[in-house]
Motif scaffolding. Structure first.
Motif, short mmCIF file in Angstrom:
data_model
loop_
_atom_site.label_atom_id
_atom_site.label_comp_id
_atom_site.label_asym_id
_atom_site.label_seq_id
_atom_site.Cartn_x
_atom_site.Cartn_y
_atom_site.Cartn_z
N PHE A 112 -44.48 38.19 21.44
CA PHE A 112 -45.07 36.86 21.38
C PHE A 112 -46.06 36.76 22.53
O PHE A 112 -45.68 36.83 23.69
N MET A 113 -47.33 36.67 22.19
CA MET A 113 -48.40 36.71 23.18
C MET A 113 -48.25 37.99 24.01
O MET A 113 -48.27 39.07 23.48
N ASP A 114 -48.01 37.86 25.32
CA ASP A 114 -47.96 39.04 26.18
C ASP A 114 -46.54 39.43 26.57
O ASP A 114 -46.34 40.24 27.49
N ILE A 115 -45.55 38.87 25.90
CA ILE A 115 -44.16 39.21 26.23
C ILE A 115 -43.43 39.68 24.99
O ILE A 115 -43.85 39.44 23.86
N THR A 116 -42.33 40.41 25.22
CA THR A 116 -41.47 40.85 24.12
C THR A 116 -40.14 40.14 24.25
O THR A 116 -39.52 40.12 25.32
N SER A 156 -35.79 30.76 21.10
CA SER A 156 -35.69 32.01 21.86
C SER A 156 -36.32 31.92 23.24
O SER A 156 -36.21 32.86 24.03
N GLY A 157 -36.99 30.82 23.53
CA GLY A 157 -37.66 30.65 24.82
C GLY A 157 -39.12 31.06 24.78
O GLY A 157 -39.78 31.08 25.83
N ALA A 185 -32.24 32.43 24.93
CA ALA A 185 -33.36 32.07 25.80
C ALA A 185 -33.09 32.50 27.24
O ALA A 185 -33.99 33.02 27.92
N ALA A 186 -31.87 32.30 27.70
CA ALA A 186 -31.51 32.72 29.05
C ALA A 186 -31.57 34.25 29.19
O ALA A 186 -32.04 34.78 30.21
N GLU A 187 -31.12 34.95 28.15
CA GLU A 187 -31.18 36.42 28.17
C GLU A 187 -32.63 36.89 28.21
O GLU A 187 -32.96 37.84 28.94
N ASN A 188 -33.49 36.26 27.44
CA ASN A 188 -34.90 36.64 27.45
C ASN A 188 -35.54 36.37 28.80
O ASN A 188 -36.34 37.18 29.29
N ALA A 189 -35.20 35.25 29.41
CA ALA A 189 -35.73 34.94 30.74
C ALA A 189 -35.30 35.99 31.76
O ALA A 189 -36.10 36.44 32.59
N GLY A 193 -37.58 38.82 33.86
CA GLY A 193 -37.65 38.56 35.30
C GLY A 193 -38.14 37.16 35.63
O GLY A 193 -38.74 36.93 36.68
N LEU A 194 -37.85 36.19 34.75
CA LEU A 194 -38.36 34.83 34.92
C LEU A 194 -37.24 33.81 35.14
O LEU A 194 -37.51 32.61 35.16
#
Length: 323
Positions: A112-116, A156-157, A185-189, A193-194
């Motif tokens: 999604f855009m610049d992230i996976t 999904s964040g 969403a928390a796992e993706n963050a 590293g966000l």
């Protein structure tokens, strides 16, 4: 599931025989991707199943099986080969796609855009138009010194995490009614590293209970949301990928498609700072209606600023300001 696995194993064995490897191919055996696709007649099967853009679908699955990035895999596949285990995965995933399972659920992740992002069958998949929406918001805030962001219904964040990835001056809070999506969403963050700039709360937004207790006094510079906007009566026209595999609660916007959006309007009145903005992705018939609602119900509290078209020239995105 057992029947599908058995069928896939049978297909793999037949293909190995057809390329003269026998059913017990040695571990080092390699099968050309082009041969696997040709003998399995996968392009024809996908088309017969009603899958659009078969070339893109096949390439996504081939890339995933080979554990390579989509843009690194050549379209011709001339030099690409599969071992028997990869061949079995290829056939299993292509069979699932023929059953109209979404690519994102088959692969388990999506760019999604610049992230996976990790994906899950229980969480709605963000669409390409949502990337356009997020780019508009990012462009609006790229020169801001600091932004306190709230996302309503983060799934999904994807939207918040893209904002955080692009704009280091943003700090994001999200609320999400699905427990599974909250965890994802928390796992993706964490994976990106966000997590130090992102917090997500499992909360079902209701009238007069718009935010969880811990956030009831918080104010934000920016609120973003892609609320459910499909009219309940329109569900019969949705694609099988959506009806069979998606979480329909993430789509149902009620009789006019604005049931959840109306709650977001009220939330914005309470939790936006003066001059703060509310950005929404909605259905193409909604922006004029939202403008009317702002003028009739929210005069002196919220002001309709502008609407924007997506890549298909549909009026989809709206910007509202807290007065």
């Amino acid at each position: 599931m057992l029947r599908q696995l058995t069928r896939s194993m049978g297909l793999t064995s037949r293909l190995l025989r057809q390329v003269n490897y026998g059913t017990n191919a040695p571990a080092g055996t390699l099968i050309p991707v082009t041969k696997a696709l040709e003998i399995g007649q996968w392009v024809e099967k996908l088309k017969a199943a009603g899958v659009e853009d078969t070339k893109f679908n096949v390439k996504c699955i081939v890339s995933h099986v080979l554990k390579q990035k989509f843009n690194k895999v050549p379209d011709s596949y001339d030099q690409l080969q599969l071992n028997p285990s990869q061949l079995a995965d290829l056939e299993r995933f292509l069979e699932a796609r023929c059953a109209r399972m979404p690519l994102q659920h088959i692969i388990g992740e999506w760019d999604f855009m610049d992230i996976t992002l990790k994906t899950s069958p229980s969480v709605f998949i963000p669409r390409p138009e949502t990337e356009e929406f997020v780019r508009l918001v990012i462009d609006e805030y790229k020169n801001a010194k600091h932004v306190d962001l709230l996302e309503v219904g983060c799934g999904s964040g994807a939207m918040s995490l893209s904002m955080l990835h692009s704009l280091p001056q943003v700090v994001a809070t999200a609320i999400e009614r699905s427990k599974a999506a909250t965890v994802l969403a928390a796992e993706n963050a964490k994976m990106l590293g966000l997590l130090n700039r992102f917090e997500v709360h499992n909360h079902t937004m209701e009238e007069d209970k718009y935010m969880p207790e811990v956030l009831k006094d918080k104010k934000y510079d920016l609120i973003i949301s892609n609320p459910p906007y499909v009219k309940t009566e329109e569900f019969q026209f949705l694609h099988p990928e959506v009806v069979v595999y998606e979480n329909l609660n993430a789509l149902d916007g009620g009789s006019d498609g604005l049931r959840v959006a109306r709650l977001v309007f009220d939330l914005a009145c309470r939790h936006l700072r003066p001059g703060g903005k509310l950005w929404l992705e909605l259905g193409n018939e909604h922006p004029p209606l939202v403008k009317t609602i702002m003028n009739l119900k929210y005069e002196g509290r919220l002001k309709f600023i502008a609407s924007y078209n997506d890549q298909y020239k549909r009026e989809r995105f709206v910007q509202i300001e807290k007065v």
